[in-house]
Motif scaffolding. Structure first.
Motif, PDB file in Angstrom:
ATOM      1  N   VAL A   1      -1.406  -1.469  -4.332  1.00  0.00           N
ATOM      2  CA  VAL A   1      -2.337  -0.343  -4.182  1.00  0.00           C
ATOM      3  C   VAL A   1      -1.551   0.960  -4.147  1.00  0.00           C
ATOM      4  N   GLY A   2      -1.912   1.885  -5.001  1.00  0.00           N
ATOM      5  CA  GLY A   2      -1.256   3.190  -5.022  1.00  0.00           C
ATOM      6  C   GLY A   2      -2.218   4.280  -4.596  1.00  0.00           C
ATOM      7  N   PHE A   3      -1.685   5.460  -4.378  1.00  0.00           N
ATOM      8  CA  PHE A   3      -2.516   6.625  -4.056  1.00  0.00           C
ATOM      9  C   PHE A   3      -2.400   7.631  -5.190  1.00  0.00           C
ATOM     10  N   ALA A   4      -3.352   8.505  -5.278  1.00  0.00           N
ATOM     11  CA  ALA A   4      -3.240   9.588  -6.254  1.00  0.00           C
ATOM     12  C   ALA A   4      -3.855  10.857  -5.681  1.00  0.00           C
ATOM     13  N   LEU A   5      -3.263  11.946  -6.038  1.00  0.00           N
ATOM     14  CA  LEU A   5      -3.781  13.260  -5.666  1.00  0.00           C
ATOM     15  C   LEU A   5      -3.829  14.052  -6.962  1.00  0.00           C
ATOM     16  N   GLU A   6      -4.998  14.374  -7.409  1.00  0.00           N
ATOM     17  CA  GLU A   6      -5.130  15.025  -8.715  1.00  0.00           C
ATOM     18  C   GLU A   6      -5.864  16.345  -8.541  1.00  0.00           C
TER      19      GLU A   6
ATOM     20  N   ILE B   1       0.881  -1.177   0.000  1.00  0.00           N
ATOM     21  CA  ILE B   1       0.000   0.000   0.000  1.00  0.00           C
ATOM     22  C   ILE B   1       0.915   1.223   0.000  1.00  0.00           C
ATOM     23  N   MET B   2       0.982   1.880  -1.154  1.00  0.00           N
ATOM     24  CA  MET B   2       1.996   2.910  -1.376  1.00  0.00           C
ATOM     25  C   MET B   2       1.374   4.292  -1.196  1.00  0.00           C
ATOM     26  N   SER B   3       1.425   4.777   0.052  1.00  0.00           N
ATOM     27  CA  SER B   3       0.790   6.074   0.304  1.00  0.00           C
ATOM     28  C   SER B   3       1.803   7.206   0.343  1.00  0.00           C
ATOM     29  N   ALA B   4       3.090   6.905   0.210  1.00  0.00           N
ATOM     30  CA  ALA B   4       4.101   7.968   0.310  1.00  0.00           C
ATOM     31  C   ALA B   4       3.940   8.988  -0.813  1.00  0.00           C
ATOM     32  N   ALA B   5       4.215  10.231  -0.466  1.00  0.00           N
ATOM     33  CA  ALA B   5       4.236  11.291  -1.478  1.00  0.00           C
ATOM     34  C   ALA B   5       5.691  11.432  -1.922  1.00  0.00           C
ATOM     35  N   VAL B   6       6.033  10.616  -2.888  1.00  0.00           N
ATOM     36  CA  VAL B   6       7.438  10.540  -3.320  1.00  0.00           C
ATOM     37  C   VAL B   6       7.745  11.746  -4.215  1.00  0.00           C
ATOM     38  N   SER B   7       8.852  12.374  -3.936  1.00  0.00           N
ATOM     39  CA  SER B   7       9.248  13.505  -4.782  1.00  0.00           C
ATOM     40  C   SER B   7       9.595  12.975  -6.183  1.00  0.00           C
ATOM     41  N   ASP B   8       8.994  13.579  -7.203  1.00  0.00           N
ATOM     42  CA  ASP B   8       9.241  13.078  -8.559  1.00  0.00           C
ATOM     43  C   ASP B   8      10.647  13.433  -9.065  1.00  0.00           C
ATOM     44  N   TYR B   9      11.248  14.476  -8.486  1.00  0.00           N
ATOM     45  CA  TYR B   9      12.575  14.924  -8.943  1.00  0.00           C
ATOM     46  C   TYR B   9      13.528  15.099  -7.774  1.00  0.00           C
TER      47      TYR B   9
ATOM     48  N   LYS C   1      -5.922   6.230 -15.440  1.00  0.00           N
ATOM     49  CA  LYS C   1      -4.710   6.113 -16.269  1.00  0.00           C
ATOM     50  C   LYS C   1      -3.545   5.618 -15.421  1.00  0.00           C
ATOM     51  N   LYS C   2      -3.434   6.195 -14.199  1.00  0.00           N
ATOM     52  CA  LYS C   2      -2.344   5.835 -13.293  1.00  0.00           C
ATOM     53  C   LYS C   2      -2.411   4.341 -12.954  1.00  0.00           C
ATOM     54  N   LEU C   3      -3.636   3.881 -12.717  1.00  0.00           N
ATOM     55  CA  LEU C   3      -3.863   2.463 -12.382  1.00  0.00           C
ATOM     56  C   LEU C   3      -3.291   1.564 -13.476  1.00  0.00           C
TER      57      LEU C   3
ATOM     58  N   ASN D   1      -1.149   2.503 -16.101  1.00  0.00           N
ATOM     59  CA  ASN D   1       0.288   2.729 -16.374  1.00  0.00           C
ATOM     60  C   ASN D   1       1.182   2.045 -15.358  1.00  0.00           C
ATOM     61  N   LYS D   2       0.735   2.028 -14.103  1.00  0.00           N
ATOM     62  CA  LYS D   2       1.603   1.505 -13.051  1.00  0.00           C
ATOM     63  C   LYS D   2       1.273   0.056 -12.711  1.00  0.00           C
ATOM     64  N   ASN D   3       0.332  -0.527 -13.455  1.00  0.00           N
ATOM     65  CA  ASN D   3      -0.074  -1.925 -13.234  1.00  0.00           C
ATOM     66  C   ASN D   3      -0.475  -2.189 -11.784  1.00  0.00           C
TER      67      ASN D   3
ATOM     68  N   ASN E   1      13.220  11.085 -10.352  1.00  0.00           N
ATOM     69  CA  ASN E   1      13.382   9.968  -9.413  1.00  0.00           C
ATOM     70  C   ASN E   1      12.756   8.706  -9.987  1.00  0.00           C
ATOM     71  N   PRO E   2      13.167   7.566  -9.500  1.00  0.00           N
ATOM     72  CA  PRO E   2      12.494   6.333  -9.939  1.00  0.00           C
ATOM     73  C   PRO E   2      11.051   6.344  -9.456  1.00  0.00           C
ATOM     74  N   ASP E   3      10.170   5.772 -10.265  1.00  0.00           N
ATOM     75  CA  ASP E   3       8.774   5.623  -9.841  1.00  0.00           C
ATOM     76  C   ASP E   3       8.653   4.277  -9.128  1.00  0.00           C
ATOM     77  N   ILE E   4       8.529   4.337  -7.826  1.00  0.00           N
ATOM     78  CA  ILE E   4       8.585   3.110  -7.017  1.00  0.00           C
ATOM     79  C   ILE E   4       7.362   2.232  -7.290  1.00  0.00           C
ATOM     80  N   LEU E   5       6.192   2.869  -7.313  1.00  0.00           N
ATOM     81  CA  LEU E   5       4.950   2.109  -7.552  1.00  0.00           C
ATOM     82  C   LEU E   5       5.016   1.389  -8.904  1.00  0.00           C
ATOM     83  N   LYS E   6       5.480   2.119  -9.900  1.00  0.00           N
ATOM     84  CA  LYS E   6       5.548   1.537 -11.244  1.00  0.00           C
ATOM     85  C   LYS E   6       6.551   0.381 -11.288  1.00  0.00           C
TER      86      LYS E   6
HETATM   87  N1  CTP Z   1       4.859   7.085  -6.460  1.00  0.00           N
HETATM   88  C1  CTP Z   1       5.997   6.314  -6.362  1.00  0.00           C
HETATM   89  N2  CTP Z   1       7.175   6.791  -6.826  1.00  0.00           N
HETATM   90  C2  CTP Z   1       7.259   8.006  -7.393  1.00  0.00           C
HETATM   91  C3  CTP Z   1       6.116   8.798  -7.510  1.00  0.00           C
HETATM   92  C4  CTP Z   1       4.925   8.316  -7.031  1.00  0.00           C
HETATM   93  O1  CTP Z   1       5.918   5.199  -5.841  1.00  0.00           O
HETATM   94  N3  CTP Z   1       8.420   8.450  -7.830  1.00  0.00           N
HETATM   95  C5  CTP Z   1       3.589   6.539  -6.010  1.00  0.00           C
HETATM   96  C6  CTP Z   1       2.967   7.215  -4.823  1.00  0.00           C
HETATM   97  O2  CTP Z   1       3.372   6.637  -3.597  1.00  0.00           O
HETATM   98  C7  CTP Z   1       1.485   7.007  -5.072  1.00  0.00           C
HETATM   99  C8  CTP Z   1       1.371   7.008  -6.572  1.00  0.00           C
HETATM  100  O3  CTP Z   1       2.675   6.703  -7.047  1.00  0.00           O
HETATM  101  O4  CTP Z   1       1.067   5.754  -4.613  1.00  0.00           O
HETATM  102  C9  CTP Z   1       0.863   8.267  -7.206  1.00  0.00           C
HETATM  103  O5  CTP Z   1       1.716   9.308  -7.072  1.00  0.00           O
HETATM  104  P1  CTP Z   1       1.614  10.687  -7.936  1.00  0.00           P
HETATM  105  O6  CTP Z   1       2.691  11.548  -7.465  1.00  0.00           O
HETATM  106  O7  CTP Z   1       0.233  11.197  -7.881  1.00  0.00           O
HETATM  107  O8  CTP Z   1       1.804  10.127  -9.366  1.00  0.00           O
HETATM  108  P2  CTP Z   1       2.845  10.426 -10.450  1.00  0.00           P
HETATM  109  O9  CTP Z   1       3.314   9.138 -10.945  1.00  0.00           O
HETATM  110  O10 CTP Z   1       3.858  11.348  -9.913  1.00  0.00           O
HETATM  111  O11 CTP Z   1       1.980  11.046 -11.564  1.00  0.00           O
HETATM  112  P3  CTP Z   1       1.926  12.474 -12.197  1.00  0.00           P
HETATM  113  O12 CTP Z   1       3.131  13.215 -11.737  1.00  0.00           O
HETATM  114  O13 CTP Z   1       1.905  12.161 -13.637  1.00  0.00           O
HETATM  115  O14 CTP Z   1       0.638  13.015 -11.658  1.00  0.00           O
END
Ligand code: CTP
Length: 397
Positions: A321-326, A271-279, A336-338, A340-342, A303-308
């Protein structure tokens, strides 16, 4: 397992109703909340005063209470209940449940229960009645709907006859509910990510976000409460990890990625609820960066996309299970996220209501599955919501 469970006890009009107060007492002792409703004639066998005193709640038997002028809403009772126990279930009530007849509050509540497996019924009647093929057919029909039978027992009957038909002993009823309440999460290995990540610019500065970690920690706590084995991989927060979790503290997305992938194989669910920094900054300065009077640019790497990453390599029976904030086209983007990230589910944070999302103690979400159906939660404290979330996901384990 009945601790904290909301049990709706429906009592129908049979002599075994004299045991209903004992059922209430045992449920309360086990830590459940109990609400009693009666069929109109049940109060000839057991007094509402006894039942309300033991359950510490008013007892209802009609839609409309003439004295208080209040409407007793069967849909609200049905939504409230984690378990609807009908004990005793008379031949008459069982027949009406099997045939769609809805002429009292108990029956209307029965038909309003969204999940038939929440309904338990304990038949009670004389032996020849119980044996009658029509009664047996009705019981089978209820089982076919997904209702759970707590079978009648053999012994002396109120008529003086001896045979099968008496309501199951109170302790057997409690044990059946207790068994049915065992969570599928018990013993499952679950990895939860929570909180923000910090991406260092220099020894004193970082790129981060406002995530408090509260939702992920509440989920970890709810999982611990139902007996799961939880690894909590958390970015920096001010929270104490729920006792019983294995806490792995990380700071950056790369560290979180490493912690997740090194535990990935042995997990049953993520259950991936972390708000991971994308960069993250392309390079981290060893010394504090001094201002030089002009502007400044920080080059970033993705950054690597951990969920993906987990989604691409996960085993078939691992639940992801992932989280999203849109902020726009929320549901469409979450779907789409569901894909793309399988992931198996995406939990979409609602931004429509005040008091939801980052930092708050309350939240509201919808859960989107692979069938693209969305389940909408109520607005609740994050700890109550976490219980609803894990109950919803439990069906997919
Ligand atoms: N997540 C992750 N690794 C990342 C970014 C996000 O594992 N580098 C996970 C979060 O923990 C969450 C999910 O992906 O469960 C959605 O994160 P979000 O930031 O909304 O999605 P992004 O992939 O960053 O999509 P976008 O920037 O295109 O909205």
């Amino acid at each position: 397992m009945l601790k904290g469970k909301r049990v709706l006890l429906g009592v129908s009009a049979g002599i075994a109703a004299y045991k209903s107060p004992l059922i209430v007492r045992q449920l309360i002792k086990a830590g459940a909340e109990v609400q009693v409703i009666l069929t109109p004639d049940a109060s000839s066998f057991v007094t509402p005063l006894t039942l309300s005193t033991l359950s510490k709640r008013p007892v209802f038997h009609q839609y409309f209470d003439k004295d208080s002028g209040e409407w007793n809403n069967h849909v609200e009772f049905a939504k409230w209940a984690d378990i609807f126990l009908i004990a005793p279930a008379t031949a008459n009530t069982i027949a009406k449940m099997a045939q769609g007849i809805c002429d009292n509050l108990l029956l209307a509540t029965y038909y309003s229960i969204p999940d038939p497996s929440k309904v338990y019924f304990a038949p009670a009647m004389d032996l020849d009645m119980f044996k009658h093929p029509q009664i047996q057919e009705n019981i089978d029909k209820l089982k076919g709907f997904g209702n759970q039978l707590i079978d009648a027992e053999e012994g002396e009957l109120a008529s003086g006859l001896h045979g099968k038909g008496r309501m199951a002993e109170v302790e057997h009823i409690i044990a059946a509910l207790d068994d049915g309440s065992k969570s599928k999460w018990k013993g499952k290995k679950v990895l939860v990510t929570a909180g923000p990540t910090y991406e260092e610019i220099d020894p004193v500065r970082f790129i981060g976000n406002y995530s408090s970690g509260k939702m992920g920690y509440a989920i970890a706590q709810a999982l611990i409460n139902v007996g799961a084995d939880v690894i909590l991989i958390s970015g920096p927060t001010n929270l104490d990890a729920p006792s019983g979790t294995k806490l792995i503290s990380v700071r950056s997305a790369n560290e979180m990625m490493e912690a997740v992938t090194s535990n990935q194989r042995k997990m049953d669910a993520f259950i991936m609820s972390a708000a991971v920094s994308d960069y993250r900054p392309k390079s981290r300065a060893d010394q504090k960066i001094k201002k030089d009077g002009s502007g400044m640019e920080i080059k970033l790497d993705q950054n690597p996309d951990i969920l993906k990453t987990v989604g691409e390599s996960k085993k078939k029976d691992q639940l992801l299970v992932g989280f999203a904030l849109e902020t726009e086209n929320a549901e469409e983007n979450a779907k789409k996220k569901l894909k793309n990230k399988n992931a198996d589910f995406i939990i979409l944070n609602s931004l429509e209501e005040k008091g939801t999302g980052f930092g708050h103690d309350t939240n509201k979400v919808s859960i989107i599955g692979k069938d693209n159906k969305a389940w909408q939660s109520e607005f609740k404290s994050k700890s109550d919501l976490a219980v609803d979330i894990i109950q919803y996901l439990e069906k997919s384990l």
